[in-house]
Write a protein that holds these residues in place. Structure first.
Motif: not given
Length: 476
Positions: A198-199, A120, A159, A117, A196, A172, A170, A174
């Motif tokens: 992102t960015e 980056t 990344d 958590e 997933s 991600k 990036q 969960t």
């Protein structure tokens, strides 16, 4: 390029190899003594605890060869930098990459982990990318390349990037809770990852993109696995077929850049690489953005024209000499010995491991072949607890991403040697290809498909027997 031997003698003085203290007697270690297989790596095994348990050379490696091991270690451990640089033996990083050094993923020559958590970047976990092979031409291409890379982002997401350049995206993750109740009433909550990206910096991904998260596996004993005769591995598949107990491993056949033909797949989570040399060169290329004679082009697509404009670290950036040193290093990292083998609980757990059916895939008592150029690895009786074959592990573990002959539910049986050292070497106990299992029990409970019957037997174990099974696995 500067001579790679520069400073090698000085390097030896910074590394401590306790030869006599780390050698392990294997006189009682035979196929007829299943409870005395202390030396998992045969005569290469070492006696070492703590963070550096995975970082010693094979105990039977002669002193004359330990300089080669040390030089390989330096290129494996030390970071690569952007070109041009005064350190021109290690420049050419990127421009897009996952890490700046092999050791950053294979931490202490051990196992990677999932992002924490607040992280980056994923650091020691990457995401493979591809799209389904739909046309006849694409299906032929899969035979040679294993996958059809995602058109914009290639075969894996990178990344990290050099300063002033956008990384591809990036990662991600969960998790969704997946509770299981064991027969004794104890509950275990598994975590199912939801992946997933992102960015995204270079446009949208294909709608039918296939993604698979992969953590870095341990480096120990790889040269021994490479030395197992192909006939032995194929024999395991024939044996499983004859036993007809629901276990039916198959060999992957993958393209060899060296021989220009299909070869037995041995390395990677889906056995997608035939040799350590090709595995290492592919990692330099995909993970660090470095070219070699095996992979002479940057891992960039047409959407990433930045790769063509930036300075590079020579042609190639990783020389054959460096690749040879890294290959030697990765071949000769020793497996530490088993511990607590005479503990009655461990002995009981080993009997349960066999009776439950785990040995159908996690094979022990394997003999390596004889190689004139690899005497330390030759003719060794080893106990890796793998058959090196692909197995259908069910929908729960499926990434639905084929690779050469491996389908979306198939994974290569990972070796279990060194399992009990994971916590002290890497500070965690995350297992399976994407690190979803937070301990060994969770890893077992994710088994399905061909391993479903064995998993069901584990669920039905008494608390005492389950603890014995886990004690045995912790002894490896």
């Amino acid at each position: 390029m500067k001579p790679v031997m520069l400073g090698a003698i000085a390097l030896l003085s910074t590394l401590s190899f306790s030869v006599s203290a780390d050698k392990v007697s294997t006189k009682s270690d035979s196929e007829d003594s299943p409870f005395t297989n202390v030396a998992s790596g045969g005569k290469t095994s070492v006696k070492k605890n703590g963070q550096n348990a995975f970082s010693l050379p094979a105990a039977n490696l002669p002193m004359s060869k330990r300089l080669d091991f040390s030089v390989g270690n330096s290129f494996f451990r030390n970071p690569w930098v952007q070109a041009p640089a005064s350190t021109d033996a290690r420049d050419g990083l990127g421009p897009l990459f996952n890490t700046n050094g092999c050791q950053s993923c294979h931490i202490k020559d051990g196992r990677g982990h999932t992002p924490k958590e607040g992280d980056t970047n994923a650091v020691s976990m990457l995401v493979r990318l591809s799209i389904p092979a739909l046309t006849p031409e694409e299906k032929k291409r899969v035979i040679l390349e294993g996958v059809i890379p995602e058109p914009t982002y290639g075969g894996q997401l990178q990344d990290f990037a050099l300063p002033g350049i956008e990384p591809e995206g990036q990662i991600k993750i969960t998790y969704t809770a997946h509770p299981i109740t064991l027969a004794d009433g104890d509950g275990v909550t598994l975590r199912k990852p939801n992946l997933s990206i992102t960015e995204l910096a270079y446009g949208e991904m294909a709608d039918n993109v296939l993604m698979s998260a992969r953590i870095a596996p341990p480096m120990i004993g790889l040269g021994l696995l490479e030395s197992i005769p192909e006939s032995t591995i194929l024999g395991f598949a024939e044996q499983q077929k004859k036993e007809a107990q629901g276990v039916s491993g198959k060999a992957n056949r993958v393209w060899s850049v060296e021989t220009n033909q299909l070869e037995l797949g041995r390395f990677g989570w889906k056995a997608g690489q035939p040799t350590l040399m090709q595995q290492n060169a592919a990692a330099f290329n995909g993970d660090l953005g470095l070219t070699s004679n095996m992979f002479p082009k940057d891992d960039c697509t047409q959407a990433q024209e930045i790769c063509e404009r930036l300075p590079h670290g020579g042609t190639p950036e990783v020389s054959d000499k460096i690749l040879n040193f890294v290959e030697f290093y990765s071949q000769h990292l020793a497996v530490p010995i088993r511990r607590n083998v005479n503990d009655p609980q461990v002995i009981k757990g080993q009997e349960l491991f066999k009776n439950i059916g785990c040995e159908s895939c996690h094979k022990t008592n394997i003999k390596t072949a004889k190689f004139e150029d690899r005497p330390a690895l030759s003719n060794q009786l080893i106990h890796p607890y793998t058959d090196m074959l692909l197995h259908d592990m069910g929908e729960g573990l499926a990434d639905n991403r084929p690779e050469f002959l491996a389908n979306g539910q198939e994974w290569r049986t990972p070796p279990l040697w060194g399992l009990g050292y994971t916590k002290e070497v890497n500070g965690h106990t995350e297992f399976l290809h994407d690190g979803r299992a937070r301990n060994v029990l969770e890893a077992i409970l994710w088994h399905g498909g061909e391993a479903q019957q064995s998993k069901d037997k584990v669920i039905q174990l008494s608390t005492q027997d389950r603890n014995a099974l886990l004690a045995f696995l912790d002894s490896l």
